[in-house]
Design a protein around this motif. Sequence first.
Motif, PDB file in Angstrom:
ATOM      1  N   UNK A  87       0.584  -1.376   0.141  1.00  0.00           N
ATOM      2  CA  UNK A  87       0.106  -0.431   0.306  1.00  0.00           C
ATOM      3  C   UNK A  87       1.115   1.592  -0.091  1.00  0.00           C
ATOM      4  N   UNK A  88       0.191   2.058  -1.201  1.00  0.00           N
ATOM      5  CA  UNK A  88       1.751   3.191  -0.786  1.00  0.00           C
ATOM      6  C   UNK A  88       0.451   4.099  -1.082  1.00  0.00           C
ATOM      7  N   UNK A  89       0.681   5.672  -1.123  1.00  0.00           N
ATOM      8  CA  UNK A  89      -0.101   7.142  -1.725  1.00  0.00           C
ATOM      9  C   UNK A  89       0.680   6.554  -3.144  1.00  0.00           C
ATOM     10  N   UNK A  90      -0.523   6.995  -4.317  1.00  0.00           N
ATOM     11  CA  UNK A  90       0.216   6.860  -5.146  1.00  0.00           C
ATOM     12  C   UNK A  90      -0.570   8.631  -6.089  1.00  0.00           C
ATOM     13  N   UNK A  91      -0.150   9.168  -7.297  1.00  0.00           N
ATOM     14  CA  UNK A  91       0.245  10.095  -8.144  1.00  0.00           C
ATOM     15  C   UNK A  91      -0.314   9.917  -8.601  1.00  0.00           C
ATOM     16  N   UNK A  92      -1.445  11.260  -8.267  1.00  0.00           N
ATOM     17  CA  UNK A  92      -2.625  11.267  -8.722  1.00  0.00           C
ATOM     18  C   UNK A  92      -2.465  10.541 -10.946  1.00  0.00           C
ATOM     19  N   UNK A 123      -3.561   5.397 -10.670  1.00  0.00           N
ATOM     20  CA  UNK A 123      -4.489   4.390  -9.466  1.00  0.00           C
ATOM     21  C   UNK A 123      -5.052   3.294 -10.084  1.00  0.00           C
ATOM     22  N   UNK A 124      -4.890   2.730  -8.786  1.00  0.00           N
ATOM     23  CA  UNK A 124      -5.167   0.831  -8.762  1.00  0.00           C
ATOM     24  C   UNK A 124      -6.213   0.734  -8.267  1.00  0.00           C
ATOM     25  N   UNK A 168      -6.879  -2.933  -6.843  1.00  0.00           N
ATOM     26  CA  UNK A 168      -6.670  -4.330  -7.090  1.00  0.00           C
ATOM     27  C   UNK A 168      -6.541  -4.866  -5.930  1.00  0.00           C
ATOM     28  N   UNK A 219       7.531   9.248 -10.392  1.00  0.00           N
ATOM     29  CA  UNK A 219       7.088   9.956 -11.534  1.00  0.00           C
ATOM     30  C   UNK A 219       7.586  11.374 -12.255  1.00  0.00           C
ATOM     31  N   UNK A 268      -7.519  16.478 -10.246  1.00  0.00           N
ATOM     32  CA  UNK A 268      -7.519  15.122 -10.382  1.00  0.00           C
ATOM     33  C   UNK A 268      -7.519  14.070  -8.982  1.00  0.00           C
ATOM     34  N   UNK A 269      -8.038  13.411  -8.364  1.00  0.00           N
ATOM     35  CA  UNK A 269      -8.253  12.892  -7.327  1.00  0.00           C
ATOM     36  C   UNK A 269      -6.770  11.896  -6.850  1.00  0.00           C
ATOM     37  N   UNK A 270      -6.426  12.131  -5.576  1.00  0.00           N
ATOM     38  CA  UNK A 270      -5.417  11.301  -5.115  1.00  0.00           C
ATOM     39  C   UNK A 270      -5.460  10.054  -4.648  1.00  0.00           C
ATOM     40  N   UNK A 271      -5.710   8.669  -4.185  1.00  0.00           N
ATOM     41  CA  UNK A 271      -6.171   7.833  -4.382  1.00  0.00           C
ATOM     42  C   UNK A 271      -5.602   6.851  -4.033  1.00  0.00           C
ATOM     43  N   UNK A 272      -5.600   5.758  -2.919  1.00  0.00           N
ATOM     44  CA  UNK A 272      -4.344   4.967  -2.757  1.00  0.00           C
ATOM     45  C   UNK A 272      -4.659   3.242  -3.306  1.00  0.00           C
ATOM     46  N   UNK A 273      -2.895   3.285  -3.497  1.00  0.00           N
ATOM     47  CA  UNK A 273      -3.033   1.725  -4.727  1.00  0.00           C
ATOM     48  C   UNK A 273      -3.094   1.225  -2.939  1.00  0.00           C
ATOM     49  N   UNK A 274      -3.887  -0.087  -3.098  1.00  0.00           N
ATOM     50  CA  UNK A 274      -4.690  -0.661  -2.103  1.00  0.00           C
ATOM     51  C   UNK A 274      -3.752  -1.693  -2.013  1.00  0.00           C
ATOM     52  N   UNK A 321      -8.264   2.045 -17.158  1.00  0.00           N
ATOM     53  CA  UNK A 321      -7.297   2.981 -15.583  1.00  0.00           C
ATOM     54  C   UNK A 321      -7.581   4.072 -16.214  1.00  0.00           C
ATOM     55  N   UNK A 322      -8.006   4.979 -17.102  1.00  0.00           N
ATOM     56  CA  UNK A 322      -7.338   6.276 -18.010  1.00  0.00           C
ATOM     57  C   UNK A 322      -7.993   6.484 -19.047  1.00  0.00           C
ATOM     58  N   UNK A 329       0.129  11.362 -16.656  1.00  0.00           N
ATOM     59  CA  UNK A 329       0.790  12.130 -15.416  1.00  0.00           C
ATOM     60  C   UNK A 329       2.097  11.782 -15.635  1.00  0.00           C
ATOM     61  N   UNK A 330       2.060  10.866 -16.215  1.00  0.00           N
ATOM     62  CA  UNK A 330       3.584  10.501 -16.200  1.00  0.00           C
ATOM     63  C   UNK A 330       4.417  10.167 -17.884  1.00  0.00           C
TER      64      UNK A 330
END
Lengths: 274, 274
Positions: free
Chosen positions: A19-24, A27-28, A30, A257, B1-7, B121-122, B144-145
């Motif tokens: 788990x890690x905060x993701x660059x906007x 996002x995934x 899964x 990124x 864009x939202x900053x989400x969490x990589x679950x 994804x996008x 984004x990158x």
Amino acid sequence: MDTKFFLGIVLAIVVVFAGAAVYSGLTKNQTAVAAPAAGDRDVLYQVSTIDALMQGVFDGIRPVKEIRRQGDFGIGTFDALDGEMIVLDGVVYQAKADGRIYPADDRMTTPFATVTFFDQDRTEVTEQPMNLSEFSSAMERRLPTGNMIYAVRMHGTFPSVKVRAIPAQHKPFPTLAEASKNQSVYTYTNSTGTVVGFFTPVFFRGVNVAGYHLHFISDDKKTGGHILDITIPAHTTVVYDITPGFAMALPTSGDFTGVDLSKDLTGDLAQIEK
Amino acid sequence: MDTKFFLGIVLAIVVVFAGAAVYSGLTKNQTAVAAPAAGDRDVLYQVSTIDALMQGVFDGIRPVKEIRRQGDFGIGTFDALDGEMIVLDGVVYQAKADGRIYPADDRMTTPFATVTFFDQDRTEVTEQPMNLSEFSSAMERRLPTGNMIYAVRMHGTFPSVKVRAIPAQHKPFPTLAEASKNQSVYTYTNSTGTVVGFFTPVFFRGVNVAGYHLHFISDDKKTGGHILDITIPAHTTVVYDITPGFAMALPTSGDFTGVDLSKDLTGDLAQIEK
């Protein structure tokens, strides 16, 4: 040399993205879970790229626990560039700038590492003493191809081993070149230990260190680091593990990124690595 | 864009190395078999490297059956450079130099291919008509990158699609540049179909085609090939699959081990690809 037949290899790689905060935008969501499958031994598993490390992407993105799951042999660094990683016989060591070796905790993280499961495929024996560049040239003539990934391991009592380790960096992170200006350099004489590392082809430039990238750890697990130079005595057995599979996990968070990875940093890298 | 969490993502890659005569010295005798695990969807699986293909390494080393196991979406070529591969919705097609599309048999082989399992994804929507280079520039500003691998898919009725396919080559194989001199080029107007391909970062130069590498296949599965240029109409939806995992199988047999992969062939590649 015999020409044998490649009977069949099945590789399975399980890459756990913690788990890690993701660059906007990256996002995934899964949650699929897979059990590690057997037979994944001939893959070089890599976290991030060497050019990202060159540019100061030092945030640890994969835990040591995952590194151990992907290989029992390899090298790398730690979060914030805090020392040199040596993975030997399944144990992960941290060679810090204070000149000491510490066992690495499974919860520690790495911004760059390369590991595989080491299996002996080929051995070479040195005929005369040589330094690192002489070793590289001598092996270039002996290996069947420079277009392959090889894990490289050798054990011996080395007349001279010059290693470095870089102290932990603070944000905003400098480039690797800047950080290496404060590196600690230690030269050990007649040190008995193991050289652990990889040869990767020139076409990996930007992704990994083209050529040899070697770390050292003494048998008493007290000294080691990134090898700047080494005197390899005659009659040293060099063991190669031919590794045709490559698996890489690119960071989806943090500085990766945003950095400029378009330049050829081969020259800069060569200066830092030696 | 939202900053989400990589679950959390678990990737598992099963790479089956089929039996093949091995370059002397590059030998393995492994018979471990693993069942494909779930969750291996965010990996770009690649056979060989683009620079090896550039240098004329056209011997098929992996069967189509394996390609389908590694992804349901992608591009590549076939043994002896016989046409362009398009993998769409799990079906593998061969666009040959005669201008026709053939279903590819599982026993056919490829010297170079890149596939993944496509997950949206996008999405981006084009605001105005654009050609391939305008598309590339427009998307560079929106993504984004540029340091990430993306699978790219778009469907529409394209005012103009210029594609090429190269006829099967004979040994001794020429370079890709030489082979492409005999390529067939077809330009279709108002063709309804799907663009299938990838964006890979600049630091993949030598390994893959830095930037966009796109193939086309019409809805009626009658026409397609490697896209040399295309007019993308306004309001076309471009779907991206962010792919942080990369897995590559280097050839251990055939010409790969002998060719010179040390040069930067980016410029040569750009001439062939457009």
